[in-house]
Design a protein around this motif. Structure first.
Motif, mmCIF file in Angstrom:
data_model
loop_
_atom_site.group_PDB
_atom_site.id
_atom_site.type_symbol
_atom_site.label_atom_id
_atom_site.label_comp_id
_atom_site.label_asym_id
_atom_site.label_seq_id
_atom_site.Cartn_x
_atom_site.Cartn_y
_atom_site.Cartn_z
ATOM 1 N N HIS A 28 0.788 -1.132 0.306
ATOM 2 C CA HIS A 28 0.003 0.081 -0.254
ATOM 3 C C HIS A 28 0.842 1.225 -0.044
ATOM 4 C CE1 HIS A 28 1.325 0.740 4.576
ATOM 5 N NE2 HIS A 28 0.736 -0.504 4.786
ATOM 6 N N TYR A 45 4.154 -7.793 7.515
ATOM 7 C CA TYR A 45 3.390 -6.575 8.540
ATOM 8 C C TYR A 45 4.339 -7.282 10.223
ATOM 9 C CZ TYR A 45 0.962 -5.200 4.654
ATOM 10 O OH TYR A 45 0.172 -4.778 3.612
ATOM 11 N N VAL A 93 -16.008 -1.195 5.513
ATOM 12 C CA VAL A 93 -15.820 0.462 5.616
ATOM 13 C C VAL A 93 -15.520 -0.169 4.123
ATOM 14 C CG1 VAL A 93 -14.195 1.887 6.983
ATOM 15 C CG2 VAL A 93 -14.908 -0.268 7.937
ATOM 16 N N ASN A 94 -15.513 2.088 3.745
ATOM 17 C CA ASN A 94 -15.093 2.185 2.519
ATOM 18 C C ASN A 94 -15.813 2.049 1.387
ATOM 19 O OD1 ASN A 94 -13.316 4.469 3.180
ATOM 20 N ND2 ASN A 94 -11.662 3.063 3.974
ATOM 21 N N SER A 102 3.448 -0.681 8.523
ATOM 22 C CA SER A 102 2.196 -1.678 9.284
ATOM 23 C C SER A 102 1.237 -1.468 8.032
ATOM 24 C CB SER A 102 2.128 -0.263 9.779
ATOM 25 O OG SER A 102 2.187 0.664 9.539
ATOM 26 N N PRO A 103 0.678 -3.140 9.043
ATOM 27 C CA PRO A 103 -1.035 -3.484 7.884
ATOM 28 C C PRO A 103 -1.890 -1.931 8.035
ATOM 29 C CG PRO A 103 -0.944 -4.227 10.230
ATOM 30 C CD PRO A 103 -0.029 -3.518 9.881
ATOM 31 N N LEU A 104 -2.920 -2.268 6.575
ATOM 32 C CA LEU A 104 -3.906 -1.088 7.370
ATOM 33 C C LEU A 104 -4.668 -1.412 7.859
ATOM 34 C CD1 LEU A 104 -4.191 0.846 3.393
ATOM 35 C CD2 LEU A 104 -3.030 0.952 5.636
ATOM 36 N N ILE A 105 -5.550 -0.810 9.464
ATOM 37 C CA ILE A 105 -6.910 -1.119 9.410
ATOM 38 C C ILE A 105 -7.704 -0.486 8.069
ATOM 39 C CG2 ILE A 105 -6.081 -0.918 11.892
ATOM 40 C CD1 ILE A 105 -7.225 2.043 11.685
ATOM 41 N N PRO A 106 -9.172 -1.340 8.319
ATOM 42 C CA PRO A 106 -10.564 -1.052 7.457
ATOM 43 C C PRO A 106 -10.396 0.249 6.618
ATOM 44 C CG PRO A 106 -10.797 -2.767 9.105
ATOM 45 C CD PRO A 106 -9.779 -1.679 9.599
ATOM 46 N N SER A 107 -10.392 1.198 7.794
ATOM 47 C CA SER A 107 -10.480 2.256 7.750
ATOM 48 C C SER A 107 -9.959 3.284 6.772
ATOM 49 C CB SER A 107 -10.967 3.829 8.616
ATOM 50 O OG SER A 107 -9.858 3.641 9.720
ATOM 51 N N LEU A 108 -9.184 2.901 7.026
ATOM 52 C CA LEU A 108 -7.516 3.313 5.550
ATOM 53 C C LEU A 108 -7.136 2.349 4.370
ATOM 54 C CD1 LEU A 108 -4.170 3.845 8.466
ATOM 55 C CD2 LEU A 108 -6.453 5.511 7.993
ATOM 56 N N LYS A 109 -8.193 1.788 4.448
ATOM 57 C CA LYS A 109 -7.821 0.724 2.585
ATOM 58 C C LYS A 109 -8.867 1.354 1.595
ATOM 59 C CE LYS A 109 -7.720 -3.942 3.992
ATOM 60 N NZ LYS A 109 -8.188 -5.070 3.480
ATOM 61 N N TYR A 127 -5.233 -9.096 10.279
ATOM 62 C CA TYR A 127 -3.722 -9.227 9.336
ATOM 63 C C TYR A 127 -3.553 -11.386 10.421
ATOM 64 C CZ TYR A 127 -4.600 -5.563 6.356
ATOM 65 O OH TYR A 127 -4.608 -4.586 5.912
ATOM 66 N N VAL A 183 -4.420 -6.723 13.917
ATOM 67 C CA VAL A 183 -4.751 -5.930 13.713
ATOM 68 C C VAL A 183 -6.300 -6.115 12.663
ATOM 69 C CG1 VAL A 183 -4.291 -4.425 11.901
ATOM 70 C CG2 VAL A 183 -2.255 -4.844 14.326
ATOM 71 N N PRO A 184 -6.774 -5.621 12.571
ATOM 72 C CA PRO A 184 -8.138 -6.013 12.201
ATOM 73 C C PRO A 184 -7.551 -4.779 10.611
ATOM 74 C CG PRO A 184 -8.247 -4.023 13.648
ATOM 75 C CD PRO A 184 -7.514 -4.859 13.624
ATOM 76 N N SER A 185 -8.389 -6.121 9.669
ATOM 77 C CA SER A 185 -7.952 -6.568 8.020
ATOM 78 C C SER A 185 -9.536 -6.147 7.271
ATOM 79 C CB SER A 185 -7.483 -6.966 7.314
ATOM 80 O OG SER A 185 -7.570 -8.140 7.153
ATOM 81 N N ASN A 186 -10.047 -6.255 8.221
ATOM 82 C CA ASN A 186 -11.513 -5.816 7.187
ATOM 83 C C ASN A 186 -13.419 -5.996 8.049
ATOM 84 O OD1 ASN A 186 -13.986 -5.393 5.424
ATOM 85 N ND2 ASN A 186 -13.679 -8.178 5.090
ATOM 86 N N ALA A 201 5.373 -5.226 12.747
ATOM 87 C CA ALA A 201 4.225 -3.977 13.377
ATOM 88 C C ALA A 201 3.050 -4.891 13.843
ATOM 89 C CB ALA A 201 3.752 -3.360 12.389
#
Ligand code: HEM
Lengths: 396, 544
Positions: free
Chosen positions: A70, B284, B330-331, A126-133, B277, B295-298, B287
């Motif tokens: 990303h 990752y 989300v999004n 760092s991985p992206l949390i959902p709202s940043l995707k 994740y 860490v949530p991904s979805n 981190a």
């Protein structure tokens, strides 16, 4: 992927070093008696190194993007480095309009400091949390940073103007303020210096302290001048805090951040006083003679022009794209989150700047002070809002 | 209205004109208006045109008009709003504090005396406070009036300007040069070279006006229109049917009506999904470890949207027809008929049913004599059981907690259900009172023969969806677009003018631009290159 990450960070180092060299070459042009314009050979060398540095940093950006899957603008380190990169980019553009070598002597160090500052934050991908995707995240963050970077060039030009124009023969409010501005820059350097020293030493001190009735622990990477309120040092060989942070500083990280701020100011003060001792005059007064050849009018124009170019970009990125993204991610385009509000404040500020300049004839020195103030607001939003005022946007 | 005839060119100017609209000669009695002083450079603001705010000062309307058209006032309003906005970020706004606390208490507890003052002054709800709204409204008014005050005279002045200008107008331009003797060819070369730089030339008796980028002068007015459209768009929110903002919780497997749709639309939650994740993911790893894992991904709700097809008769279940099926992330909201559902919150493992058994208090094996299942969304009052038992639910606490020693419920959602049961043993008329919940079963009197214990339960996830309908968005977007067009138009182009004024044997050159003086100087340098014509001098003194 590990290799790519390493390549990426090496490219960033390389870019940093190139900017550093370019700064010195630009500084060399001050001695060039004939002219202060890009026609000088040295100036050409300097801008070439700058451009190579910029391309190297683009290399960092792309490799990191590939490594992390990303766009690397998702945490404080990445965002701030990107901001530094765009500052160099904005400088290159303005340089090709006005060809003023001196601008490089002031802009590149600011960019260097920003990148060095950024590197003090956690650098893991760092991985992206959902709202940043969302693609709008990239679009919004990159455009906003670009706008702010162009506005920051206005600060560099404004600073040149002030150092040249503010009367240094006697002490005044203006000389004091100018020293304060320079001191804040030195403090940023101070922050970078102490952070690097203690991270080199692998310094760590763990504290246990109560927050809202719960005992939590926090790790200090700098010796604690100010320990957490009611805190207890767990690490045996670490330094005992000199005093405790005041109780109204809430949250698990507040005391640590306060400690970092103290260290920056203390180190900044040491560096600043050293410089004063060596120079035996105000720093601005010491720089002033070097700017004798500079055309104040041109610098004033550059400062204004940077705002004229940066303002629309900033509006687009920091407000309009931000609203589109917020509408998607949080179902409202505006939510009065601190970060949003500070973007609005920045926008109001530059709107006021433009109106004052246009209708009330605030040219020259007044305009230069405004350019400095605008940059202070941008930095506040970039750094302090993330670190002090937590909000939806807080990355770190 | 009085007219002013220009002594020099005979042009008829409206009262209040500072510089003659045609030839630019300063009009003697009006120089105070823009603060022009003879011998100094001209103030070229709005071309020295007559503005209403500078000429009318009698009635109350004039006074209001003049107040709002002043840029000083406008900037002051902006600065006040700026400072107020900053104050609003010192402590969190009320909408960002936890929902179930008393704000007065919260601010005082968290932030001490400052927090208390902050709350009492109403800064905790700053941006929707009446005085903040009034500030914004005043900025809006100011933008409108200031723009109207200037745009019409400016338009007229720019339309009417003549190439032939009064000498005092030319001499008092910031960029000016006099060349004593110049050949006709050189003068023509300069004009031609300006033309090749896309200047538009107009000529009058050998006097030439080269002009470009005039349209950029309208940039500010266009961007101000954009701002006004934006603000009006924001106001439209208060029109009820244009803006809907509601919320709905849907449990897995349930179908519920979408609020604010007149019972027309239903949404079913097929499944709620959280993904995290992979902690082994090389990219990752570091981190994720630092953040303490997972860490949530979805966040996703698989949903079906239905439309009620028969005009629903009261009391009858409507017939549902699928309109849309898909996942809400989300999004990535799901959209139908102007509505959008956003993934906004969730509750994991909410209790769906609880099965209790009844056993003898003495029985160490706790062998079930009978059991019953309570549907937590819809508990029955009374349960007739095997073996002659009967249970009545006396009290139900969906989210049980102890409030100062007495049982209470935090919400109506079954997150931690607990009950007070009346257990009627076979052939008994007076019940035993039992308290049962997760991990607790308490005998109220200590004398019960039978005990109620949790045997089994089912859980499911609940998704929280925001229901939005926003017909104001197009206006807001339009406002933003117009603003951007205007601001780019005004900032990335400039209005540049060069006057070429033949004198006896030479030429006068004067030039003006509304910004980017460096740019116009370069244009002129290029134009005079190779000719006798002298470069203009920058007459501005920057010595305040
Ligand atoms: C936040 C609100 C506002 C924004 C973003 C804004 C934006 C702008 C911009 C970008 C310009 C062009 C400036 C330049 O070319 O350098 C401008 C010009 C101007 N604005 Fe505003 N404006 C705002 C509010 C106001 C207010 C409240 C007034 C009322 C006094 C006002 C009066 C003017 C005037 C008189 C001009 C100059 C027009 C001209 O040169 O023809 N603006 N505005």
């Amino acid at each position: 992927m590990g290799d790519l990450t390493t390549i990426s960070s090496n490219l960033l180092y390389l870019a940093f070093i190139l900017y550093l060299i370019a700064t010195f070459v630009f500084a060399g042009t001050i001695r060039d008696k004939r002219t202060d314009s890009g026609d000088s050979k040295l100036g050409k060398v300097a801008i070439t190194i700058t451009i190579i540095g910029f391309l190297t940093q683009i290399g960092y950006f792309i490799t990191r993007w590939i490594a992390s899957s990303h766009a690397p603008v998702s945490n404080l380190f990445e965002f701030t480095t990107f901001f530094g990169m765009m500052l160099v980019f904005a400088f290159i553009i303005i340089y090709f309009i006005y060809r003023l070598n001196l601008l490089g002597v002031f802009t590149l160090p600011v960019a260097l400091l920003i990148i060095a500052y950024a590197s003090m934050f956690p650098r893991e991908i760092s991985p992206l949390i959902p709202s940043l995707k969302s693609h709008w995240l990239y679009i919004h963050v990159t455009t906003a940073a670009t706008g702010e970077a162009i506005l920051a060039v206005s600060f560099a030009a404004g600073l040149i103007y002030l150092i040249k124009k503010v009367d240094q023969t006697k002490r005044s409010k203006r000389t004091t303020w100018l020293e304060i501005v320079l001191f804040s820059i030195v403090s940023t350097l101070g922050f970078v210096v102490v952070s690097s020293i203690f991270s080199g030493l692998n310094y760590s001190a763990e504290f246990q302290f109560p927050v809202e009735g719960q005992e939590i622990t926090a790790e200090y990477q700098l010796p604690a001048l100010a320990g957490p309120n009611g805190g207890e040092l767990l690490t045996g060989d670490a330094m005992q805090p000199w005093f405790e942070a005041p109780g109204w500083m809430q949250g698990e990280n507040a005391a640590r951040k306060f400690n970092t701020l103290l260290w920056s100011i203390v180190t900044g003060a040491v560096l600043y006083l050293l410089a004063r001792l060596i120079l035996r005059k105000r720093i601005a007064a010491a720089i002033q003679p070097l700017l004798r050849k500079t055309n104040a009018d041109l610098v004033d124009e550059i400062s204004y022009r940077a705002v004229a170019i940066g303002f629309p970009v900033f509006t687009l990125g920091a407000l309009i794209f931000a609203m589109i993204w917020a509408q998607q991610a949080w179902d409202r385009f505006w939510g009065w989150d601190p970060k949003e509000v500070w973007a609005l404040i920045t926008w109001f500020f530059y709107a006021a700047f433009l109106h004052l300049r246009l209708s009330r004839g605030w040219h020259g020195e007044k305009s230069a002070w405004l350019a400095v103030g605008g940059f202070a607001i941008i930095m506040f939003n970039l750094i302090a809002v993330n670190l002090i005022i937590a909000g939806l946007h807080s990355y770190a | 209205m009085k007219k002013i005839i220009c002594e020099s060119c005979g042009h008829e100017n409206p009262e209040g004109t500072v510089l003659c609209g045609a030839c630019g000669k300063p009009i003697e009695n009006n120089q105070h208006i823009d603060g022009n002083q003879s011998g100094k450079l001209l103030n070229m603001r709005y071309e020295g045109s007559a503005r209403r705010s500078q000429t009318h000062n009698k009635s109350i309307i004039d006074k209001i008009w003049n107040f709002f058209s002043s840029v000083k006032v406008g900037v002051t309003l902006i600065v006040i709003t700026l400072i107020a906005s900053a104050v609003g970020t010192i402590f969190p706004q009320e909408m960002y504090i936890p929902p179930n606390v008393n704000p007065a208490q919260h601010y005082a507890d968290q932030y001490g005396i400052l927090g208390k003052i902050y709350y009492q002054l109403g800064f905790h709800n700053l941006y929707s406070s009446w005085w903040y709204m009034i500030l914004i409204a005043m900025i809006g008014t100011s933008i409108i009036i200031a723009s109207l005050d200037r745009v019409v005279p400016l338009y007229k002045a720019l339309k009417m300007q003549k190439p032939k200008r009064h000498t005092s107008f030319l001499q008092r331009q910031r960029l000016f040069s006099k060349t004593e003797s110049v050949s006709k060819e050189d003068m023509e070369t300069v004009a031609a070279k300006l033309k090749s730089q896309r200047y538009k030339l107009t000529e009058e008796d050998g006097h030439i006006l080269a002009e470009k980028g005039r349209f950029s002068r309208w940039g500010p007015y266009v961007n101000h229109i954009g701002l006004i459209v934006f603000l009006l768009g924001a106001l439209l929110r208060f029109v009820p049917f244009l803006y809907i903002d509601d919320y709905v919780w849907v449990r897995e497997g349930d179908t519920v009506v979408v609020p604010e749709t007149d019972q027309q639309y239903y949404v079913k939650n097929e499944e709620f999904i959280i993904e995290t994740y992979d902690e082994q993911d090389k990219r990752y790893q570091a981190a994720i470890k630092k953040q303490g894992g997972s860490v949530p991904s979805n966040y996703q709700t698989d949903a079906v949207i239905y439309k009620a097809s028969n005009a629903s008769v009261a009391g009858e279940d409507p017939e549902l027809e699928v309109v849309k099926e898909g996942s809400i992330q989300v999004n990535k909201p799901i959209k139908f008929d102007g509505f959008a559902l956003y993934q906004s919150s969730y509750q994991l493992d909410e209790f769906k049913t609880m099965t209790f058994k009844i056993h003898e208090t003495e029985d160490e094996e706790e062998e079930a004599l009978t059991s019953f299942t309570v549907d937590l969304t819809n508990p029955e009052y009374e349960y007739e059981l095997d073996n002659g038992f009967r249970v009545v639910i006396d009290q139900y606490f969906p989210e049980y907690y102890l409030d100062d020693g007495s049982p209470a419920s935090k919400s109506k959602y079954p997150r931690n259900p607990a009950f007070v049961f009346f257990v009627y043993p076979p052939n008994e008329d007076s019940p035993e009172v039992s308290f049962a919940g997760i991990g607790r079963n308490v005998d109220a009197t200590g004398e019960n023969d039978y005990k109620v214990g949790l045997q089994n339960f089912e859980v499911r996830d609940v998704t929280g969806l925001t229901v939005k309908k926003d017909y104001t968005l197009p206006f807001i977007a339009l406002g933003g677009l117009i603003f951007m067009i205007g601001v780019i138009q005004g900032m990335y182009w400039q209005h540049r003018r060069v006057w070429i004024h033949p004198s006896e044997s030479g030429v006068w050159l004067a030039a003006h631009t509304n910004k980017n003086w460096y740019g116009i100087k370069r244009d002129i340098e290029k134009a005079i290159d190779g000719t006798e014509v002298k470069m203009v001098q920058d007459q501005q003194e920057l010595d305040e």
